[in-house]
Design a protein around this motif. Structure first.
Motif, PDB file in Angstrom:
ATOM      1  N   ILE A   1      12.362  -2.676  -1.798  1.00  0.00           N
ATOM      2  CA  ILE A   1      12.349  -1.193  -2.269  1.00  0.00           C
ATOM      3  C   ILE A   1      13.099  -1.066  -3.472  1.00  0.00           C
ATOM      4  O   ILE A   1      14.261  -1.171  -3.587  1.00  0.00           O
ATOM      5  CB  ILE A   1      12.992  -0.238  -1.021  1.00  0.00           C
ATOM      6  CG1 ILE A   1      12.581  -0.695   0.332  1.00  0.00           C
ATOM      7  CG2 ILE A   1      12.931   1.118  -1.216  1.00  0.00           C
ATOM      8  CD1 ILE A   1      13.137   0.035   1.341  1.00  0.00           C
ATOM      9  N   LYS A   2      12.226  -0.689  -4.749  1.00  0.00           N
ATOM     10  CA  LYS A   2      12.572  -0.309  -5.841  1.00  0.00           C
ATOM     11  C   LYS A   2      12.744   1.159  -6.196  1.00  0.00           C
ATOM     12  O   LYS A   2      13.475   1.398  -7.244  1.00  0.00           O
ATOM     13  CB  LYS A   2      11.703  -1.066  -6.720  1.00  0.00           C
ATOM     14  CG  LYS A   2      11.730  -2.671  -6.619  1.00  0.00           C
ATOM     15  CD  LYS A   2      12.972  -3.166  -7.652  1.00  0.00           C
ATOM     16  CE  LYS A   2      12.738  -4.598  -7.705  1.00  0.00           C
ATOM     17  NZ  LYS A   2      14.191  -5.051  -8.434  1.00  0.00           N
TER      18      LYS A   2
ATOM     19  N   ASN B   1       0.674  -1.276   0.121  1.00  0.00           N
ATOM     20  CA  ASN B   1      -0.064  -0.212   0.169  1.00  0.00           C
ATOM     21  C   ASN B   1       1.082   1.426   0.215  1.00  0.00           C
ATOM     22  O   ASN B   1       0.245   2.399   0.357  1.00  0.00           O
ATOM     23  CB  ASN B   1      -0.837  -0.059   1.392  1.00  0.00           C
ATOM     24  CG  ASN B   1      -2.091  -0.978   0.985  1.00  0.00           C
ATOM     25  OD1 ASN B   1      -3.174  -0.679   0.297  1.00  0.00           O
ATOM     26  ND2 ASN B   1      -1.989  -2.328   1.474  1.00  0.00           N
ATOM     27  N   LEU B   2       2.033   1.168  -0.129  1.00  0.00           N
ATOM     28  CA  LEU B   2       2.958   2.135  -0.348  1.00  0.00           C
ATOM     29  C   LEU B   2       3.775   2.247  -1.697  1.00  0.00           C
ATOM     30  O   LEU B   2       3.772   1.172  -2.155  1.00  0.00           O
ATOM     31  CB  LEU B   2       4.156   2.178   0.778  1.00  0.00           C
ATOM     32  CG  LEU B   2       3.783   2.485   2.238  1.00  0.00           C
ATOM     33  CD1 LEU B   2       4.958   2.204   3.293  1.00  0.00           C
ATOM     34  CD2 LEU B   2       3.249   3.861   2.288  1.00  0.00           C
ATOM     35  N   GLU B   3       3.782   3.296  -2.288  1.00  0.00           N
ATOM     36  CA  GLU B   3       4.600   3.460  -3.667  1.00  0.00           C
ATOM     37  C   GLU B   3       6.170   3.224  -3.276  1.00  0.00           C
ATOM     38  O   GLU B   3       6.581   3.735  -2.463  1.00  0.00           O
ATOM     39  CB  GLU B   3       4.238   4.720  -4.206  1.00  0.00           C
ATOM     40  CG  GLU B   3       3.016   5.270  -4.719  1.00  0.00           C
ATOM     41  CD  GLU B   3       2.483   4.278  -5.782  1.00  0.00           C
ATOM     42  OE1 GLU B   3       3.332   4.084  -6.781  1.00  0.00           O
ATOM     43  OE2 GLU B   3       1.230   4.038  -5.702  1.00  0.00           O
ATOM     44  N   GLY B   4       6.680   2.417  -4.502  1.00  0.00           N
ATOM     45  CA  GLY B   4       8.139   2.306  -4.339  1.00  0.00           C
ATOM     46  C   GLY B   4       8.425   0.710  -3.985  1.00  0.00           C
ATOM     47  O   GLY B   4       9.663   0.568  -4.062  1.00  0.00           O
ATOM     48  N   PHE B   5       7.646   0.032  -3.657  1.00  0.00           N
ATOM     49  CA  PHE B   5       7.662  -1.146  -3.359  1.00  0.00           C
ATOM     50  C   PHE B   5       7.433  -2.340  -4.381  1.00  0.00           C
ATOM     51  O   PHE B   5       6.423  -1.996  -5.140  1.00  0.00           O
ATOM     52  CB  PHE B   5       7.120  -1.774  -1.868  1.00  0.00           C
ATOM     53  CG  PHE B   5       7.605  -1.464  -0.974  1.00  0.00           C
ATOM     54  CD1 PHE B   5       8.769  -2.113  -0.342  1.00  0.00           C
ATOM     55  CD2 PHE B   5       7.399  -0.177   0.032  1.00  0.00           C
ATOM     56  CE1 PHE B   5       9.320  -1.805   1.161  1.00  0.00           C
ATOM     57  CE2 PHE B   5       7.867   0.160   1.113  1.00  0.00           C
ATOM     58  CZ  PHE B   5       8.859  -0.465   1.659  1.00  0.00           C
TER      59      PHE B   5
ATOM     60  N   THR C   1       0.317   7.465  -0.519  1.00  0.00           N
ATOM     61  CA  THR C   1      -0.553   8.048  -1.286  1.00  0.00           C
ATOM     62  C   THR C   1      -1.977   8.081  -0.683  1.00  0.00           C
ATOM     63  O   THR C   1      -2.763   8.944  -1.361  1.00  0.00           O
ATOM     64  CB  THR C   1      -0.524   7.432  -2.897  1.00  0.00           C
ATOM     65  OG1 THR C   1      -0.862   5.997  -2.683  1.00  0.00           O
ATOM     66  CG2 THR C   1       0.783   7.338  -3.451  1.00  0.00           C
ATOM     67  N   LYS C   2      -2.167   7.120   0.060  1.00  0.00           N
ATOM     68  CA  LYS C   2      -3.637   6.957   0.564  1.00  0.00           C
ATOM     69  C   LYS C   2      -3.664   6.527   1.876  1.00  0.00           C
ATOM     70  O   LYS C   2      -2.665   5.792   2.177  1.00  0.00           O
ATOM     71  CB  LYS C   2      -4.545   6.452  -0.484  1.00  0.00           C
ATOM     72  CG  LYS C   2      -4.255   5.054  -0.568  1.00  0.00           C
ATOM     73  CD  LYS C   2      -5.072   4.411  -1.681  1.00  0.00           C
ATOM     74  CE  LYS C   2      -4.642   2.772  -1.581  1.00  0.00           C
ATOM     75  NZ  LYS C   2      -3.326   2.609  -1.897  1.00  0.00           N
ATOM     76  N   PRO C   3      -4.587   6.753   2.777  1.00  0.00           N
ATOM     77  CA  PRO C   3      -4.807   5.853   4.109  1.00  0.00           C
ATOM     78  C   PRO C   3      -4.776   4.520   4.015  1.00  0.00           C
ATOM     79  O   PRO C   3      -5.160   3.965   3.064  1.00  0.00           O
ATOM     80  CB  PRO C   3      -6.048   6.524   4.621  1.00  0.00           C
ATOM     81  CG  PRO C   3      -6.278   7.885   3.959  1.00  0.00           C
ATOM     82  CD  PRO C   3      -5.591   7.804   2.645  1.00  0.00           C
ATOM     83  N   ILE C   4      -3.893   3.750   4.755  1.00  0.00           N
ATOM     84  CA  ILE C   4      -3.856   2.315   4.705  1.00  0.00           C
ATOM     85  C   ILE C   4      -4.882   1.800   5.786  1.00  0.00           C
ATOM     86  O   ILE C   4      -5.544   0.615   5.370  1.00  0.00           O
ATOM     87  CB  ILE C   4      -2.367   1.865   4.846  1.00  0.00           C
ATOM     88  CG1 ILE C   4      -1.455   2.805   3.928  1.00  0.00           C
ATOM     89  CG2 ILE C   4      -2.203   0.363   4.639  1.00  0.00           C
ATOM     90  CD1 ILE C   4      -0.140   2.652   4.080  1.00  0.00           C
TER      91      ILE C   4
END
Length: 333
Positions: free
Chosen positions: A109-110, A86-90, A116-119
């Motif tokens: 981690i790429k 739920n996070l960008e970058g993974f 970007t939004k509540p998880i």
């Protein structure tokens, strides 16, 4: 920290009782999640089953008599991969053994980590609307997210950890804005590399908590605490949730040498055992805590989450916990 709780409008009894986070998932939900991971179900197909299970566990906690509840994490597969998804970058790699015969898919981690939004907010809000008792917001902290992931983007562990802290702070802010007054940041990896706690672990926690109007707990169970105590008390939280019973309460000896200066959620139930503790055993653990710690410092809970236990075992263990605390309160009065 009683004053802070009062300012937040939380009137908790002596020795507040709570749970750590996870509860066992019903078979129908586990089966549906396997289908979802295979692409056979959509995420919206899971939601009714997750809500049903959440309702059941909120009711169980109320019936048992816990003072501070948790949503039970019916929507999470595990504590790290869930947030990574739920996070960008993974990206998500293959299975890695966690403990016993349990596995998780290790995140990678790429790219730059971004929130970007509540998880967890929708699930926390849903659970809180089901009860008048406070429900903890619970999320995995930046140090554990970093330590339990492969890093292929940031130059070092510190930069990865602080990037995660900046991203996850937004989740903490979202929980506080939604009304969560107690927020728990799970950091079981805190003692993995003791030298990193003062180097950047403390900074990461400050990023997560500073300036946010909430009572903060960090859960750092199953660690080599002798290597990070008392330095860990520098973390900017109000309460440390610690596994105690599984290690025969040996941490109390550390507290006798160097006083524990913050609140503590003192684990009195071994969640890795099928054995249901008797009340005398649990009361003796509470009494041992109160030999060294001030009554106003101490919360009582299990060592960790109940995800690996059966529903029946979990309920019985919770009943023993609550009944033992009630008897202890009578003796204190």
């Amino acid at each position: 920290m009683r004053e802070k709780l009062s300012k937040l409008g939380l009137d908790l009894p002596t020795l507040p009782t709570t749970a750590v986070g996870s509860y066992p998932k019903p078979a129908e939900l586990k089966k549906a999640r396997r289908k979802f991971l295979k692409g056979e179900l959509k995420v919206e197909d899971l939601r009714p089953l997750e809500e049903k299970a959440t309702r059941e566990w909120i009711k169980i906690q109320e019936d048992v008599g816990l003072d501070v509840l948790v949503d039970g994490e019916m929507y999470r597969g595990d504590m790290v991969t869930y947030f990574a998804r739920n996070l960008e970058g993974f990206s998500i790699s293959g299975l890695v053994r966690s403990y016993d015969n349990r596995y998780y898919r290790k995140p990678v981690i790429k790219d730059k980590i971004e929130w970007t939004k509540p998880i967890t907010v929708d699930y926390w809000r849903y659970a809180q609307e089901l009860t008048e008792k406070p429900v903890k917001g619970v999320l995995t902290g930046p140090y554990t997210m970093m330590d339990w992931s492969f890093n292929e983007y940031y130059p070092n562990r510190k930069e990865a950890c602080l990037a995660l802290a900046r991203a996850l702070r937004k989740e903490v802010e979202a929980l506080a804005d939604a009304g969560a007054k107690i927020i728990q940041i799970d950091e079981p990896a805190s003692s993995a590399r003791p030298e990193e706690l003062p180097e950047f672990g403390e900074e990461a926690m400050k990023i997560m908590t500073n300036g946010i109007d909430a009572y903060f707990i960090t859960h750092i169970c199953y660690g080599a605490f002798e290597f990070i105590y008392p330095e860990m008390l520098n973390l900017s939280v109000d309460n440390f949730d610690l596994e105690m019973s599984n290690s025969d309460l040996d941490l109390v000896e550390l507290f006798e040498k160097k006083p524990f200066t913050k609140d503590i959620s003192f684990g009195v139930i071994d969640v890795h055992s099928h054995v249901i503790e008797d009340e005398d055993t649990v009361k003796s653990r509470i009494e041992r805590a109160l030999e060294t710690l001030d009554t106003n410092q101490v919360w009582i809970d299990p060592d960790c989450g109940f995800k690996t236990r059966t529903k029946e075992e979990t309920i019985e263990k919770l009943k023993v916990l609550v009944n033992s605390v009630k008897e202890t309160r009578k003796n204190l009065d």
